[in-house]
Design an enzyme around this catalytic site. Structure first.
Site: not given
Ligand code: UD1
Ligand code: UDP
Length: 382
Positions: A223
């Site tokens: 991701h």
């Molecule tokens: C964010 C965090 C990242 C973390 C990740 C965990 C920042 C800069 N990044 O990244 O550090 O590892 O969360 O998962 O804060 N979206 C949906 N539905 C949702 C959430 C997101 O459709 O419930 C889509 C939206 O189009 C959004 C895109 O995903 O624009 C990215 O979401 P965003 O929260 O900006 O960043 P992540 O890639 O999720």
């Molecule tokens: N996780 C989850 N379901 C998923 C993928 C990840 O519950 O489908 C959990 C995972 O076990 C961990 C956390 O989400 O506890 C990690 O989040 P993510 O990878 O989104 O973000 P990061 O840790 O890289 O910031």
């Protein structure tokens, strides 16, 4: 004892719900304490993650209290989200007047919470302080550097994190007579892994649903923006996973960011070369833990998932060029495979038969309790 000390917790993204679940539970235990100042928590959900499978499921399964505020700010660009969050969090803080603001990790919600609080002179406690990738292309690196600068209490998960902060000159002076406190408190994600292990055994049916057998599949998560938003890189990663799927099933719960980017790719990689990968919806934590424990290898670019692989004794291949969790590389539990198809496949071959011994790299499983104890002390006012 006097009035309860009020803490405002700012969360918004999936990993923050999991981390905050452990501290919220410890606050619940402390709330009737006669030994220390009882604490009351105001939960602020910024709305950064908003799908049921990225947010609500964690509140339900992990029994996190319902947020007192949901700011509904998600889906925009980094700058727009962060700016709107600062404004909305500021309004909550002015109303609630907490003694502490508690932020987690390195997301846009973390930075917004820390900035809004610091400007109101409310001390910030940062859980997962001191992590560095030394790669400022990552939005997370910018968020964590700034959040650390703004914090009074820096809860580091490892000795490496402490050393990173010391290299940058921490602790800094906050006023003429107070300075930041940096402390190795362990990792609240280890607390979560231990606490929810039994619950996952009791509740999860995911192995049956997906018809999987233990150690006969690879679990993958991708991701990171650097990987998903670069089409060539994303194709290379999918290509590697497809090749691996020729040898062993590959299960990939799709983060919404990745799903969106896959839909933008031309149909050939997904339709023709990646047919053998099993794409599924994002999982709840209890199902995720079950798949992690039973996977033969975990291939990921997630920070949290790298550590969980280690907690469950599963070899890990990280699809990045660097990691904040360097002690996993040093322990031989994780290998940095880069993002090219060839190197990811080589990483898988190198790690697939490794035995991983889990030791206490991340504390004793009671980091949350220690955090709450420190927050309930009355000696931190600046
Ligand atoms: C964010 C965090 C990242 C973390 C990740 C965990 C920042 C800069 N990044 O990244 O550090 O590892 O969360 O998962 O804060 N979206 C949906 N539905 C949702 C959430 C997101 O459709 O419930 C889509 C939206 O189009 C959004 C895109 O995903 O624009 C990215 O979401 P965003 O929260 O900006 O960043 P992540 O890639 O999720
Ligand atoms: N996780 C989850 N379901 C998923 C993928 C990840 O519950 O489908 C959990 C995972 O076990 C961990 C956390 O989400 O506890 C990690 O989040 P993510 O990878 O989104 O973000 P990061 O840790 O890289 O910031």
């Amino acid at each position: 004892m006097g009035d309860k000390a009020k803490i405002a917790t700012i969360i918004g993204a999936r990993p923050q719900f999991i981390k905050a679940a452990t501290v919220s539970r410890a606050i619940g235990h402390n709330s009737h304490s006669t030994q220390s100042q009882p604490i009351t928590e105001i939960l602020v959900h910024t709305g950064q993650h908003y799908d049921d499978s990225m947010s609500e499921v964690f509140f339900r399964e992990l029994e996190i209290p319902k947020p007192d505020y949901n700011l509904g700010i998600g889906g925009g660009t980094h700058g727009r989200n962060t700016g709107r969050m600062i404004e909305a969090i500021e309004a909550v803080l002015i109303k609630e007047k907490p003694r502490w603001v508690l932020v987690y990790g390195d997301t846009d919600s973390t930075l917004a919470g820390a900035l809004a609080a610091a400007k109101l002179h409310i001390p910030v406690a940062h859980v997962e302080a001191g992590l560095r990738s030394y790669n400022r292309i990552m939005p997370e690196e910018i968020n964590r550097i700034l959040a650390d600068q703004l914090s009074t209490l820096l809860f580091c998960p490892t000795e490496t994190a402490i050393a990173n902060l010391k290299k940058e000159g921490f602790p800094n002076k906050l006023t003429a007579d107070t300075e930041q406190t940096i402390i190795n408190i362990g990792d609240v994600m280890y607390d979560a892994a231990l606490f929810y292990a039994t619950k996952s055994e009791e509740k999860s049916c995911i192995m049956r649903t997906l018809q999987l057998e233990p150690k006969k599949f690879v679990l993958a998560t991708i991701h990171r923006a650097e990987n998903t938003d670069n089409p060539e890189r994303l194709k290379g990663i999918l290509d590697a996973l497809s090749q691996i799927a020729g040898e062993i099933s590959v299960i990939l719960p799709l983060h919404p960011r990745t799903k969106k980017q896959l839909e933008l790719l031309d149909s050939s990689p997904l339709a023709q070369r990646s047919f053998s990968i099993t794409f599924i919806e994002p999982l709840g934590y209890l199902d995720m833990v079950m798949l992690e424990k039973n996977a033969k290898v975990i291939i990921t670019d997630s920070g949290g998932v790298q550590k969980e692989a280690y907690f469950h004794g599963v070899p890990c291949v990280t699809v990045r060029n660097e990691t904040e969790w360097v002690e996993l590389i040093e322990a031989g539990a994780n290998c940095l495979a880069g993002t090219r198809s060839k190197t990811i496949c080589e990483g898988f071959q190198k790690m697939k038969d490794q035995t991983i011994e889990t030791t206490r790299l991340y504390g004793d499983g009671n980091s949350a309790g220690k955090i709450v104890k420190l927050l309930s002390k009355d000696c931190w006012r600046i």
